[in-house]
Every structure is written in C-alpha cells, then in structure tokens.
Scaffold this motif. Structure first.
Motif, PDB file in Angstrom:
ATOM      1  N   VAL A   1       0.979  -1.266   0.140  1.00 49.48           N
ATOM      2  CA  VAL A   1       0.051  -0.009   0.027  1.00 49.48           C
ATOM      3  C   VAL A   1       0.747   1.173  -0.060  1.00 49.48           C
ATOM      4  N   SER A   2       0.214   2.522   0.014  1.00 49.06           N
ATOM      5  CA  SER A   2       1.116   3.911  -0.078  1.00 49.06           C
ATOM      6  C   SER A   2       1.548   3.915   1.393  1.00 49.06           C
ATOM      7  N   PRO A   3       2.516   4.761   1.447  1.00 45.83           N
ATOM      8  CA  PRO A   3       2.703   5.470   2.742  1.00 45.83           C
ATOM      9  C   PRO A   3       1.683   6.040   3.584  1.00 45.83           C
ATOM     10  N   ASP A   4       0.785   6.720   2.767  1.00 45.63           N
ATOM     11  CA  ASP A   4      -0.300   7.524   3.216  1.00 45.63           C
ATOM     12  C   ASP A   4      -1.374   6.494   3.901  1.00 45.63           C
ATOM     13  N   THR A   5      -1.563   5.521   3.249  1.00 47.33           N
ATOM     14  CA  THR A   5      -2.715   4.773   3.504  1.00 47.33           C
ATOM     15  C   THR A   5      -2.092   3.885   4.951  1.00 47.33           C
ATOM     16  N   ALA A   6      -0.855   3.439   4.964  1.00 45.78           N
ATOM     17  CA  ALA A   6      -0.207   2.992   6.281  1.00 45.78           C
ATOM     18  C   ALA A   6      -0.271   3.984   7.208  1.00 45.78           C
ATOM     19  N   ARG A   7       0.092   5.262   7.027  1.00 48.69           N
ATOM     20  CA  ARG A   7      -0.154   6.169   7.968  1.00 48.69           C
ATOM     21  C   ARG A   7      -1.338   6.563   8.706  1.00 48.69           C
ATOM     22  N   ARG A   8      -2.438   6.420   7.884  1.00 51.39           N
ATOM     23  CA  ARG A   8      -4.012   6.428   8.076  1.00 51.39           C
ATOM     24  C   ARG A   8      -4.299   5.199   9.016  1.00 51.39           C
TER      25      ARG A   8
ATOM     26  N   GLY B   1      -5.583   3.628  14.725  1.00 53.59           N
ATOM     27  CA  GLY B   1      -5.150   2.499  15.818  1.00 53.59           C
ATOM     28  C   GLY B   1      -5.343   1.034  14.978  1.00 53.59           C
ATOM     29  N   ARG B   2      -5.430   0.898  13.675  1.00 57.23           N
ATOM     30  CA  ARG B   2      -5.420  -0.357  12.961  1.00 57.23           C
ATOM     31  C   ARG B   2      -4.108  -1.221  13.404  1.00 57.23           C
ATOM     32  N   VAL B   3      -3.014  -0.700  13.377  1.00 53.56           N
ATOM     33  CA  VAL B   3      -1.579  -1.018  13.815  1.00 53.56           C
ATOM     34  C   VAL B   3      -1.123  -0.183  14.839  1.00 53.56           C
ATOM     35  N   THR B   4      -0.737  -0.810  15.626  1.00 54.24           N
ATOM     36  CA  THR B   4       0.097   0.012  16.671  1.00 54.24           C
ATOM     37  C   THR B   4       1.654   0.415  16.307  1.00 54.24           C
ATOM     38  N   THR B   5       1.766   1.689  16.665  1.00 57.34           N
ATOM     39  CA  THR B   5       3.324   2.478  16.434  1.00 57.34           C
ATOM     40  C   THR B   5       3.783   2.653  17.825  1.00 57.34           C
ATOM     41  N   HIS B   6       5.079   3.127  17.710  1.00 61.04           N
ATOM     42  CA  HIS B   6       5.692   3.796  18.854  1.00 61.04           C
ATOM     43  C   HIS B   6       6.861   4.605  18.077  1.00 61.04           C
ATOM     44  N   ARG B   7       7.258   5.508  18.935  1.00 62.52           N
ATOM     45  CA  ARG B   7       8.354   6.488  18.256  1.00 62.52           C
ATOM     46  C   ARG B   7       9.604   6.106  18.894  1.00 62.52           C
ATOM     47  N   ASP B   8      10.719   6.300  17.861  1.00 63.31           N
ATOM     48  CA  ASP B   8      12.081   6.181  18.262  1.00 63.31           C
ATOM     49  C   ASP B   8      12.581   7.386  18.846  1.00 63.31           C
TER      50      ASP B   8
END
Length: 131
Positions: free
Chosen positions: A15-22, A27-34
């Motif tokens: 998918v596009s980075p915009d889709t992954a970001r959305r 909250g469909r996929v969990t992220t954390h910050r480095d």
C-alpha cells in the motif's frame, strides 16, 4: 525484535505510505516513536496485521497483485521447526507464501517472525532471501 518505519511497512503491505499512516492514525496497527520521533511498527505487530489484512482482502472483489519478477518481498509471519525440516510463512502484501526448507537454512539465515524476507519463486521452487 526488528521494527519498521511507516514507509517500510507500506512497501511490505503493498500500500502507499499515506494508507499505512492513516491505518496507524486510527489504531489499526500499533506504532511507537524512536529517539528521533519517527513512528515505528514492531515486526511481530506488523506480521499479525499483514495476516489480518490479507484475510480481509481475500473477501474483496479487487484484482489480485502479481509479481513479474517472481520476487515477493514481505514479512515472516510463522516458522515451524522440525528436527531436520522447517516451514516458513511469508506475507507479501495480499500473498501468503509457505516454503519448506531445512532447519539448518532457517538457522543460517537467522529467520524470525516479524523479520523482513523475500520469497523468490522459480517454477515449483520457492527460495527465501534474508534482507
């Protein structure tokens, strides 16, 4: 455990980075910050999400993706080790690939769930390259 940027995750999911970001924003996929503030996705979380996404895509009426070069970059979602043989599953966008190889090959490649890998297909053989 390996982590992936939004851009890397998007490429692995097809998918596009915009889709992954959305998806991350809702909250469909969990992220954390480095330490530098980039959003990252843990490999195990991305592996689970890619399997979930592929299952939901299987019910859609959209055309399937193809690979002209027979290379499927993806993420390792499962490894079953036997005494001599092993089974490795890779989710490459909407494609789930399963390869049977020796346990020794899995150990030499250092394959783990959540790790990026490429499945290469030639005729009836699938070769797994560690990225």
């Amino acid at each position: 455990m390996q982590s992936y940027t939004i851009g890397q995750a998007a490429r692995l999911l097809g998918v596009s980075p915009d889709t992954a970001r959305r998806w991350a924003d809702v909250g469909r996929v969990t992220t954390h910050r480095d330490d530098s503030g980039r959003r990252l996705i843990d490999g195990a979380d991305l592996a689970a999400f890619s399997v979930e996404l592929a299952r939901s895509d299987a019910t859609d009426d959209e055309p399937s993706y193809t690979s002209v070069r027979n290379a499927f970059p993806g993420i390792v979602t499962a490894i079953k080790l036997g005494d001599v043989a092993a089974q490795v599953e890779i989710q490459a966008g909407p494609h789930r690939l399963v390869s049977l190889l020796t346990r020794e090959a899995v150990e030499e490649l250092g394959l783990e769930v959540g790790m990026e890998a490429t499945a290469r297909v030639k005729s009836t053989n699938v070769h797994v390259d560690r990225v």
